[in-house]
Design a protein around this motif. Structure first.
Motif, short mmCIF file in Angstrom:
data_model
loop_
_atom_site.label_atom_id
_atom_site.label_comp_id
_atom_site.label_asym_id
_atom_site.label_seq_id
_atom_site.Cartn_x
_atom_site.Cartn_y
_atom_site.Cartn_z
N ASP A 244 0.20 3.97 1.59
CA ASP A 244 0.35 4.46 2.96
C ASP A 244 1.60 3.90 3.62
OD1 ASP A 244 -1.99 5.94 2.82
OD2 ASP A 244 -3.22 4.43 3.84
N ALA B 75 0.81 -1.22 0.00
CA ALA B 75 0.00 0.00 0.00
C ALA B 75 0.85 1.27 0.00
CB ALA B 75 -0.93 0.00 1.21
N ARG C 40 -4.56 3.03 0.04
CA ARG C 40 -4.44 1.57 0.13
C ARG C 40 -4.14 0.93 -1.22
NH1 ARG C 40 -2.80 0.38 4.57
NH2 ARG C 40 -3.38 -1.78 4.16
#
Length: 293
Positions: free
Chosen positions: A240, A238, A280
């Motif tokens: 993030d 991901a 994500r």
């Protein structure tokens, strides 16, 4: 404690930890697990045996080896040196291995804490993503004492294709930073190349088939070009988490006086992807940022 590793505690059953722990269970080791989501721990034990525990301390009690794979520095501290952390349950002579991608300073902090308790420590971040974990084909870069590495190398090999000792505590995390810096630059280059090919009206799949045979070839090209062409980013590592990793790289660079202009730029690009709602999405979603109208 014997140098033989028969009982392991695995702390953190996320997309990486769960398959890693599964390989250990399939190899015949007794696996004690802890996960913040109790349901995941219960499901793991129901399928693979072993036992699940209410705290990291309980999971670590009686284990020859404790493995940690959680989110960030704060998470690692919580499950290792925090209240009811693994260190409270570990016996002298046991080993703590942290697979989390975290800071080198945290690795050195844990190394000092473990030394004080007579416990061996390795920082051992991994590369290869969820696919590598599922297939038992991770690359593991380890920092710590050579003797500790020798004790645990064969156990880590149950879910890795390469396990390498890089130097003293913190060396594993520093090596992982180099890895993430290189990945970020390659993914941005691949995204820009596919973007140009699309704008030029080329058959992008055919372009990849040609250039992947030469100097442009890479793991990212081999494993991500198809999903990038298909605009499919609901998988993989991901954005993030990549931004978390790149923040660690940039902090370390400032401390060392190293210059990482491309890394800083790609980090900003990932910030744009997050702003698009893609936190994500897989890291290859840098292409989607270029395709915005």
């Amino acid at each position: 404690m014997s140098s033989t590793i028969a009982t392991v505690a695995f702390i953190g059953l996320g997309v990486m930890g769960q398959p890693m722990a599964r390989h250990l269970a399939r190899a015949g080791l007794t696996v004690r697990v802890y996960n913040r989501s109790v349901a995941k721990a219960e499901a793991f034990v129901a399928e693979h045996g072993g036992s699940h525990h209410a705290t990291p301390r309980d999971a670590a009690a009686g284990a020859d080896l404790v493995l940690v794979c959680v989110g960030n520095d704060d998470d690692v501290r919580q499950v290792t040196s925090g209240e009811d952390g693994a260190l409270e349950g570990m016996a002298p002579g046991s080993l703590l291995v942290d697979h989390t991608t975290a800071s080198a300073s945290l690795a050195q902090e844990l190394d000092a804490a473990c030394r004080g308790a007579g416990i061996d420590f390795l920082d051992a971040p991994v590369s290869g993503g969820q696919q590598g974990a599922e297939n038992g084909a991770l690359t593991i870069m380890c920092g710590g004492e050579a003797a500790a590495f020798a004790r645990v190398e064969a156990t880590l090999a149950h879910y890795a294709k390469a396990v390498t000792h890089m130097g003293p505590a913190g060396s594993g995390q520093l090596t992982k930073m180099v890895n993430q810096i290189c990945v970020a630059g390659v993914v941005q280059g691949l995204a820009e190349g596919l973007h140009l090919a699309e704008k030029a009206g080329l058959d992008r799949q055919r372009v990849i088939e040609v250039i992947s045979q030469g100097a442009a070839g890479s793991w990212q090209m081999d494993h991500r070009h198809r999903t990038m062409i298909d605009d499919d980013y609901e998988h993989g590592f991901a954005v993030d988490w990549m931004r978390k990793d790149l923040a660690i790289c940039l902090d370390q660079a400032r401390e060392l006086g190293a210059r990482l202009p491309l890394t800083a730029l790609v980090d900003q690009f990932y910030g744009d992807v997050q702003a698009m709602g893609g936190g994500r999405w897989d890291t290859s979603s840098l292409l989607k940022r270029l395709q915005r109208d």
